[in-house]
Design an enzyme around this catalytic site. Structure first.
Site, PDB file in Angstrom:
ATOM      1  N   THR A 145     -42.439 -36.913  11.871  1.00 56.29           N
ATOM      2  CA  THR A 145     -42.331 -36.895  10.417  1.00 56.29           C
ATOM      3  C   THR A 145     -42.057 -35.488   9.898  1.00 56.29           C
ATOM      4  OG1 THR A 145     -43.568 -37.245   8.361  1.00 56.29           O
ATOM      5  CG2 THR A 145     -44.880 -36.710  10.274  1.00 56.29           C
ATOM      6  N   SER A 187     -52.455 -35.315   5.408  1.00 52.91           N
ATOM      7  CA  SER A 187     -53.295 -36.526   5.476  1.00 52.91           C
ATOM      8  C   SER A 187     -53.728 -36.695   6.927  1.00 52.91           C
ATOM      9  CB  SER A 187     -52.499 -37.773   5.041  1.00 52.91           C
ATOM     10  OG  SER A 187     -51.530 -38.111   6.040  1.00 52.91           O
ATOM     11  N   TYR A 189     -53.142 -39.260   8.715  1.00 52.30           N
ATOM     12  CA  TYR A 189     -51.949 -39.768   9.417  1.00 52.30           C
ATOM     13  C   TYR A 189     -51.048 -38.610   9.841  1.00 52.30           C
ATOM     14  CZ  TYR A 189     -47.011 -40.735   9.576  1.00 52.30           C
ATOM     15  OH  TYR A 189     -45.684 -40.695   9.923  1.00 52.30           O
ATOM     16  N   HIS A 190     -50.725 -37.714   8.878  1.00 52.72           N
ATOM     17  CA  HIS A 190     -49.823 -36.614   9.227  1.00 52.72           C
ATOM     18  C   HIS A 190     -50.448 -35.711  10.296  1.00 52.72           C
ATOM     19  CE1 HIS A 190     -47.833 -37.703   5.316  1.00 52.72           C
ATOM     20  NE2 HIS A 190     -46.757 -37.405   6.022  1.00 52.72           N
ATOM     21  N   LYS A 193     -49.649 -36.833  13.685  1.00 52.85           N
ATOM     22  CA  LYS A 193     -48.270 -36.529  14.105  1.00 52.85           C
ATOM     23  C   LYS A 193     -48.170 -35.084  14.590  1.00 52.85           C
ATOM     24  CE  LYS A 193     -45.607 -39.838  13.294  1.00 52.85           C
ATOM     25  NZ  LYS A 193     -45.389 -41.050  14.118  1.00 52.85           N
TER      26      LYS A 193
HETATM   27  P1  NAD Z   1     -44.562 -49.905  10.681  1.00 54.31           P
HETATM   28  O1  NAD Z   1     -46.031 -49.896  10.470  1.00 54.31           O
HETATM   29  O2  NAD Z   1     -43.733 -50.842   9.881  1.00 54.31           O
HETATM   30  O3  NAD Z   1     -44.241 -50.174  12.235  1.00 54.31           O
HETATM   31  C1  NAD Z   1     -45.038 -49.697  13.285  1.00 54.31           C
HETATM   32  C2  NAD Z   1     -45.126 -50.813  14.329  1.00 54.31           C
HETATM   33  O4  NAD Z   1     -45.920 -50.349  15.428  1.00 54.31           O
HETATM   34  C3  NAD Z   1     -45.819 -52.063  13.776  1.00 54.31           C
HETATM   35  O5  NAD Z   1     -45.061 -53.205  14.096  1.00 54.31           O
HETATM   36  C4  NAD Z   1     -47.181 -52.081  14.493  1.00 54.31           C
HETATM   37  O6  NAD Z   1     -47.658 -53.386  14.697  1.00 54.31           O
HETATM   38  C5  NAD Z   1     -46.857 -51.345  15.778  1.00 54.31           C
HETATM   39  N1  NAD Z   1     -48.010 -50.639  16.370  1.00 54.31           N
HETATM   40  C6  NAD Z   1     -48.855 -49.768  15.768  1.00 54.31           C
HETATM   41  N2  NAD Z   1     -49.788 -49.367  16.653  1.00 54.31           N
HETATM   42  C7  NAD Z   1     -49.521 -49.996  17.824  1.00 54.31           C
HETATM   43  C8  NAD Z   1     -50.133 -50.000  19.102  1.00 54.31           C
HETATM   44  N3  NAD Z   1     -51.255 -49.305  19.337  1.00 54.31           N
HETATM   45  N4  NAD Z   1     -49.604 -50.763  20.090  1.00 54.31           N
HETATM   46  C9  NAD Z   1     -48.467 -51.493  19.855  1.00 54.31           C
HETATM   47  N5  NAD Z   1     -47.854 -51.545  18.665  1.00 54.31           N
HETATM   48  C10 NAD Z   1     -48.378 -50.798  17.661  1.00 54.31           C
HETATM   49  O7  NAD Z   1     -44.063 -48.403  10.497  1.00 54.31           O
HETATM   50  P2  NAD Z   1     -42.574 -47.839  10.351  1.00 54.31           P
HETATM   51  O8  NAD Z   1     -42.337 -47.549   8.925  1.00 54.31           O
HETATM   52  O9  NAD Z   1     -41.639 -48.701  11.103  1.00 54.31           O
HETATM   53  O10 NAD Z   1     -42.732 -46.448  11.094  1.00 54.31           O
HETATM   54  C11 NAD Z   1     -42.469 -46.351  12.491  1.00 54.31           C
HETATM   55  C12 NAD Z   1     -42.642 -44.904  12.926  1.00 54.31           C
HETATM   56  O11 NAD Z   1     -41.751 -44.084  12.177  1.00 54.31           O
HETATM   57  C13 NAD Z   1     -44.051 -44.371  12.690  1.00 54.31           C
HETATM   58  O12 NAD Z   1     -44.484 -43.651  13.818  1.00 54.31           O
HETATM   59  C14 NAD Z   1     -43.904 -43.447  11.501  1.00 54.31           C
HETATM   60  O13 NAD Z   1     -44.781 -42.363  11.638  1.00 54.31           O
HETATM   61  C15 NAD Z   1     -42.459 -43.005  11.581  1.00 54.31           C
HETATM   62  N6  NAD Z   1     -41.895 -42.697  10.244  1.00 54.31           N
HETATM   63  C16 NAD Z   1     -41.776 -43.681   9.290  1.00 54.31           C
HETATM   64  C17 NAD Z   1     -41.257 -43.361   8.034  1.00 54.31           C
HETATM   65  C18 NAD Z   1     -41.125 -44.371   6.917  1.00 54.31           C
HETATM   66  O14 NAD Z   1     -40.748 -43.973   5.790  1.00 54.31           O
HETATM   67  N7  NAD Z   1     -41.370 -45.651   7.158  1.00 54.31           N
HETATM   68  C19 NAD Z   1     -40.849 -42.046   7.772  1.00 54.31           C
HETATM   69  C20 NAD Z   1     -40.992 -41.071   8.767  1.00 54.31           C
HETATM   70  C21 NAD Z   1     -41.510 -41.421   9.998  1.00 54.31           C
HETATM   71  N1  USQ Z   2     -45.753 -41.004  -4.831  1.00 52.83           N
HETATM   72  C1  USQ Z   2     -45.660 -41.215  -6.201  1.00 52.83           C
HETATM   73  N2  USQ Z   2     -45.770 -42.485  -6.656  1.00 52.83           N
HETATM   74  C2  USQ Z   2     -45.955 -43.551  -5.828  1.00 52.83           C
HETATM   75  C3  USQ Z   2     -46.033 -43.325  -4.440  1.00 52.83           C
HETATM   76  C4  USQ Z   2     -45.931 -42.035  -3.977  1.00 52.83           C
HETATM   77  O1  USQ Z   2     -45.484 -40.292  -6.992  1.00 52.83           O
HETATM   78  O2  USQ Z   2     -46.053 -44.680  -6.323  1.00 52.83           O
HETATM   79  C5  USQ Z   2     -45.621 -39.631  -4.323  1.00 52.83           C
HETATM   80  C6  USQ Z   2     -46.737 -39.188  -3.406  1.00 52.83           C
HETATM   81  O3  USQ Z   2     -47.826 -38.658  -4.121  1.00 52.83           O
HETATM   82  C7  USQ Z   2     -46.017 -38.163  -2.527  1.00 52.83           C
HETATM   83  C8  USQ Z   2     -44.596 -38.691  -2.438  1.00 52.83           C
HETATM   84  O4  USQ Z   2     -44.448 -39.606  -3.522  1.00 52.83           O
HETATM   85  O5  USQ Z   2     -45.984 -36.931  -3.166  1.00 52.83           O
HETATM   86  C9  USQ Z   2     -44.244 -39.383  -1.146  1.00 52.83           C
HETATM   87  O6  USQ Z   2     -45.162 -40.437  -0.888  1.00 52.83           O
HETATM   88  P1  USQ Z   2     -44.765 -41.648   0.081  1.00 52.83           P
HETATM   89  O7  USQ Z   2     -45.874 -42.639   0.076  1.00 52.83           O
HETATM   90  O8  USQ Z   2     -43.409 -42.128  -0.261  1.00 52.83           O
HETATM   91  O9  USQ Z   2     -44.608 -40.902   1.495  1.00 52.83           O
HETATM   92  P2  USQ Z   2     -45.677 -40.338   2.524  1.00 52.83           P
HETATM   93  O10 USQ Z   2     -47.065 -40.685   2.178  1.00 52.83           O
HETATM   94  O11 USQ Z   2     -45.372 -38.896   2.724  1.00 52.83           O
HETATM   95  O12 USQ Z   2     -45.339 -41.104   3.871  1.00 52.83           O
HETATM   96  C10 USQ Z   2     -44.075 -41.700   4.176  1.00 52.83           C
HETATM   97  C11 USQ Z   2     -44.279 -42.629   5.356  1.00 52.83           C
HETATM   98  C12 USQ Z   2     -44.738 -41.817   6.570  1.00 52.83           C
HETATM   99  C13 USQ Z   2     -43.730 -40.712   6.833  1.00 52.83           C
HETATM  100  C14 USQ Z   2     -43.511 -39.836   5.606  1.00 52.83           C
HETATM  101  C15 USQ Z   2     -42.342 -38.880   5.794  1.00 52.83           C
HETATM  102  O13 USQ Z   2     -45.240 -43.636   5.042  1.00 52.83           O
HETATM  103  O14 USQ Z   2     -44.833 -42.685   7.694  1.00 52.83           O
HETATM  104  O15 USQ Z   2     -44.173 -39.915   7.905  1.00 52.83           O
HETATM  105  O16 USQ Z   2     -43.136 -40.693   4.503  1.00 52.83           O
HETATM  106  S1  USQ Z   2     -42.629 -37.377   4.946  1.00 52.83           S
HETATM  107  O17 USQ Z   2     -43.016 -37.680   3.557  1.00 52.83           O
HETATM  108  O18 USQ Z   2     -41.379 -36.632   4.970  1.00 52.83           O
HETATM  109  O19 USQ Z   2     -43.718 -36.701   5.609  1.00 52.83           O
END
Ligand code: NAD
Ligand code: USQ
Length: 399
Positions: A145, A187, A189-190, A193
């Site tokens: 991320t 967070s 979560y972050h 990563k």
């Molecule tokens: P998602 O939650 O939709 O998909 C994750 C999948 O992994 C799910 O199907 C879940 O069931 C599976 N999973 C989780 N833990 C597991 C485990 N222990 N064993 C087997 N399966 C498991 O999330 P996403 O949005 O598809 O994100 C996928 C990856 O991409 C994540 O690692 C996330 O950090 C990264 N990412 C997502 C975004 C975004 O905006 N969605 C942005 C940046 C990075």
């Molecule tokens: N935000 C709003 N209003 C909303 C939701 C979010 O203003 O209704 C703001 C948040 O406060 C934040 C920003 O929008 O400042 C982004 O929030 P987000 O929920 O869109 O993104 P984030 O929590 O950072 O996480 C998402 C994905 C995560 C990924 C990350 C990439 O869920 O898996 O790692 O985006 S990044 O943001 O570049 O770290």
């Protein structure tokens, strides 16, 4: 190539698995359905009607005449089963999406904090450890991320993973080096990563594992060329306060005429990428693996930077919906500037989908089409970074 997609039932994993299968790779999906279980826990579901895995896979076979196998396994727990899967499939590459990816979910309570750390750290460590134990030469591609860097770029473009530094040695010489860019997780979560990054660095140095880490921005959009081939292949669309990401939430809120939920002043600058570009980037990363003995290869997988309030303004004007500035439930900088280097993917042929061009289709094709499935009680973000009294003092809302 033989490819295993860990987390292939999720938002990014499912369209990636279909795309890689479509371009001719042999794909196996591994998932434990934890994301679907969290939907049950939170009492909400994807805006789009996602189908059970069995239905998804048979629809894909009908549409493409290609087979994708599925194995249910918990990457963080089922270690010996995992080794068996690697030895049976003998993948050339694995793609690791299998983590708990919501920042708000990871901050809900100690229960979700501990789950996120246990799940994400163990999943990554188990995968790397199993790759070593299998003795196979497997390219590990991980979805990281942009958030590992924090979002303040201190007057420079955030480089692709490594920062060039100059330091004075004890003898007064100036030494030059490159280090992993300093982490600044916002967070739990972050934070997981950032821990992943250290594990990649260790297993790469110690065991020679070839790793590509994709530091991805916020993914928006829903559908890809493959998921639109049949409604049973539709991708998930999260809009709730925990899993919905900002741009997709605004698009759905615009369709519902629900005032756009801007946190604080909306001065947060973030990086974005369309889901169609996500799958393209992963295909590109698979084509250019790091060489043996190379360090971890890091790409910034993003295409545009926007401030949250600018996104809200754009959508508000385009779709005639008001903007609501609400107290920020998160502890994050109220304002930041962000500039990101993403030359690696552009030089490998990525031609990005821009926000200006994709928005309309997304609102009409997905948000309006499925708006009767929306439960508006699930829209507010209820997960607080710090307790309510501390939170009140954090950031005044503006009107
Ligand atoms: P998602 O939650 O939709 O998909 C994750 C999948 O992994 C799910 O199907 C879940 O069931 C599976 N999973 C989780 N833990 C597991 C485990 N222990 N064993 C087997 N399966 C498991 O999330 P996403 O949005 O598809 O994100 C996928 C990856 O991409 C994540 O690692 C996330 O950090 C990264 N990412 C997502 C975004 C975004 O905006 N969605 C942005 C940046 C990075
Ligand atoms: N935000 C709003 N209003 C909303 C939701 C979010 O203003 O209704 C703001 C948040 O406060 C934040 C920003 O929008 O400042 C982004 O929030 P987000 O929920 O869109 O993104 P984030 O929590 O950072 O996480 C998402 C994905 C995560 C990924 C990350 C990439 O869920 O898996 O790692 O985006 S990044 O943001 O570049 O770290």
């Amino acid at each position: 190539m033989n490819i295993i997609v860990f987390g292939g039932d999720g938002f990014c994993g499912w369209p990636t698995a279909l795309h890689l299968s479509n371009v001719g790779h042999d794909v196996v999906i591994v998932d434990n359905f934890s994301r679907r279980n969290i939907d049950n826990e939170l009492g909400c579901e994807s805006l789009t009607p996602i189908q059970p895995m069995r239905t998804r896979l048979s629809a894909w076979k009908e549409c493409s005449r290609r087979n994708i196998d599925f194995i249910k396994l918990d990457l963080a727990v089922d270690y010996y089963q995992l080794i068996g899967v690697l030895c049976d499939v003998r993948p050339d590459a694995v793609i690791h999406f299998a983590e708990q990816r919501s920042a708000p979910y990871s901050m809900k309570s100690s229960c979700q904090k501990r789950y996120t750390v246990n799940n994400n750290v163990n999943a990554t460590n188990n995968l790397l450890s199993a790759v070593v134990e299998s003795g196979l030469d497997i390219h590990v591609v991980h979805l990281g991320t942009m958030g590992v860097y924090g979002y303040g770029s201190a007057g420079i473009k955030i480089p692709e993973g490594y920062l060039k530094i100059k330091i004075d040695s004890e003898s007064g010489e100036q030494l030059e080096n490159e280090i992993l860019y300093p982490v600044k997780p916002g967070s739990i979560y972050h934070m997981t990563k950032t821990q992943d990054q250290l594990m990649f660095s260790f297993y790469n140095t110690n065991d020679g594992i070839r790793v590509t880490d994709l530091h991805q921005g916020i993914v928006w959009g829903t559908q890809t060329n493959e998921t639109t081939m049949d409604e049973r292949l539709i991708n998930r669309f999260d809009y709730d306060g925990d899993y919905g990401t900002v741009l997709n939430r605004f698009l759905m809120q615009a369709a519902m005429k629900y005032p756009l939920t801007v946190h604080g002043t909306g001065g947060q600058a973030r990086a974005f990428i369309h889901i169609q570009d996500t799958v393209k980037c992963i295909e590109l990363a698979l084509r250019s693996p790091p060489a043996h003995n190379d360090r971890v290869k890091i790409y910034n997988q993003m295409t545009e930077v926007y401030k949250v309030r600018d996104l809200a303004k754009l959508i508000s004007e385009k779709f005639d919906v008001p903007v609501d500035y609400i107290t920020n439930p998160r502890k994050e900088a109220a304002e930041n500037e962000l500039s990101v280097d993403n030359r690696l993917f552009l030089s490998e042929g990525l031609s990005p989908i821009t926000l200006e061009h994709g928005l309309l289709q997304e609102v009409a094709g997905i948000a309006r089409r499925y708006m009767d499935r929306c439960d508006i009680s699930r829209i507010p973000c209820t997960s607080l970074w710090v307790n309510r009294e501390q939170n009140e003092g954090l950031e005044p809302s503006v009107s």
